[in-house]
Write a protein that holds these residues in place. Sequence first.
Motif, PDB file in Angstrom:
ATOM      1  N   PRO A  21       7.471  18.685  48.124  1.00 28.19           N
ATOM      2  CA  PRO A  21       6.299  19.073  47.333  1.00 28.19           C
ATOM      3  C   PRO A  21       6.687  20.060  46.238  1.00 28.19           C
ATOM      4  O   PRO A  21       7.606  20.873  46.423  1.00 28.19           O
ATOM      5  CB  PRO A  21       5.381  19.731  48.378  1.00 28.19           C
ATOM      6  N   PRO A  22       6.011  19.999  45.086  1.00 30.96           N
ATOM      7  CA  PRO A  22       6.384  20.863  43.952  1.00 30.96           C
ATOM      8  C   PRO A  22       6.442  22.344  44.283  1.00 30.96           C
ATOM      9  O   PRO A  22       7.266  23.078  43.722  1.00 30.96           O
ATOM     10  CB  PRO A  22       5.289  20.568  42.919  1.00 30.96           C
ATOM     11  N   ALA A  23       5.606  22.815  45.196  1.00 26.42           N
ATOM     12  CA  ALA A  23       5.605  24.241  45.527  1.00 26.42           C
ATOM     13  C   ALA A  23       6.883  24.663  46.231  1.00 26.42           C
ATOM     14  O   ALA A  23       7.295  25.829  46.145  1.00 26.42           O
ATOM     15  CB  ALA A  23       4.389  24.569  46.401  1.00 26.42           C
ATOM     16  N   ALA A  80      14.191  17.428  45.219  1.00 27.14           N
ATOM     17  CA  ALA A  80      13.219  16.894  44.258  1.00 27.14           C
ATOM     18  C   ALA A  80      12.149  16.051  44.932  1.00 27.14           C
ATOM     19  O   ALA A  80      11.076  15.821  44.355  1.00 27.14           O
ATOM     20  CB  ALA A  80      13.943  16.070  43.197  1.00 27.14           C
ATOM     21  N   ASP A  84      15.864  14.558  37.334  1.00 24.01           N
ATOM     22  CA  ASP A  84      15.065  13.518  36.693  1.00 24.01           C
ATOM     23  C   ASP A  84      15.204  13.492  35.178  1.00 24.01           C
ATOM     24  O   ASP A  84      14.740  12.537  34.546  1.00 24.01           O
ATOM     25  CB  ASP A  84      13.582  13.700  37.033  1.00 24.01           C
ATOM     26  N   GLN A 116       9.944  23.120  45.813  1.00 23.32           N
ATOM     27  CA  GLN A 116      11.154  22.815  45.061  1.00 23.32           C
ATOM     28  C   GLN A 116      11.839  24.058  44.479  1.00 23.32           C
ATOM     29  O   GLN A 116      13.052  24.222  44.646  1.00 23.32           O
ATOM     30  CB  GLN A 116      10.834  21.801  43.957  1.00 23.32           C
TER      31      GLN A 116
END
Length: 254
Positions: A213-215, A210, A110, A217
Amino acid sequence: MASEGGATGYIVHHLTPLSVGEGFWTLHLDTLFFSAVLGGLFIWFFKSVADRVTSGVPGLAQNFVEMIVEFVDTQVKDTFHGRSELIAPLALTIFCWVFLWNSMDMLPVDLLPMIGSLMGMEFMRVVPSTDLNGTFALSLSVFFLIFFYSIKVKGIFGFIKEMTCTPFGPWLMPFNLMLKVVEELAKPISLALRLFGNLYAGELVFILIALLPPALQPLLGFPWAIFHILVITLQAFIFMVLTIVYLSLAHEDH
């Protein structure tokens, strides 16, 4: 950015080039820009090291450059059997340039597209190797060199004889020519598609990670990044070695 337009829109956004023009004259501006920047970075770094080279105790940069140059030179000596002062510099340029292309895949997916969107750019594809136009352009340059050296070393009549009389002799000229045309066309196509396919798949995996979920990644992204370092290096090496092999075959005059 992963939530904008859903998963499909996110993937399409990251894999769509910033382009101008239509049809054959369409230019992928992001591929041209990043290729030029990375090529300039390669030239600047190697020239700056060469300007400061010392016969005493070398620094880290000189050690690094000497290691790459020696590595490429060894591959050329082991594979190339003709005489040309162009092959070693060409192999070095291809290896370093393709490696830098591929290394753009290690940036956060990103990061640069977000910067581009802030500058008013709708799309930005940051890995030149994921653009089939870029990989084909590089492979076509090798393709033209193959024909140039084939004619230069063998002569025009020797080149025509090789295309029409091998491998089954002069009595099967049309069949020989068909086989040789397919064989020669397969060289740039295989070079371009191999590099494009591997890096496109690698970039797609990063994009899919990406979307998680952020956990999750870092848990999946870090192992894939470590593995992908091998992929980007191996693909640069394969492109370089096949270029040397093809040009070595072009220099054979027997």
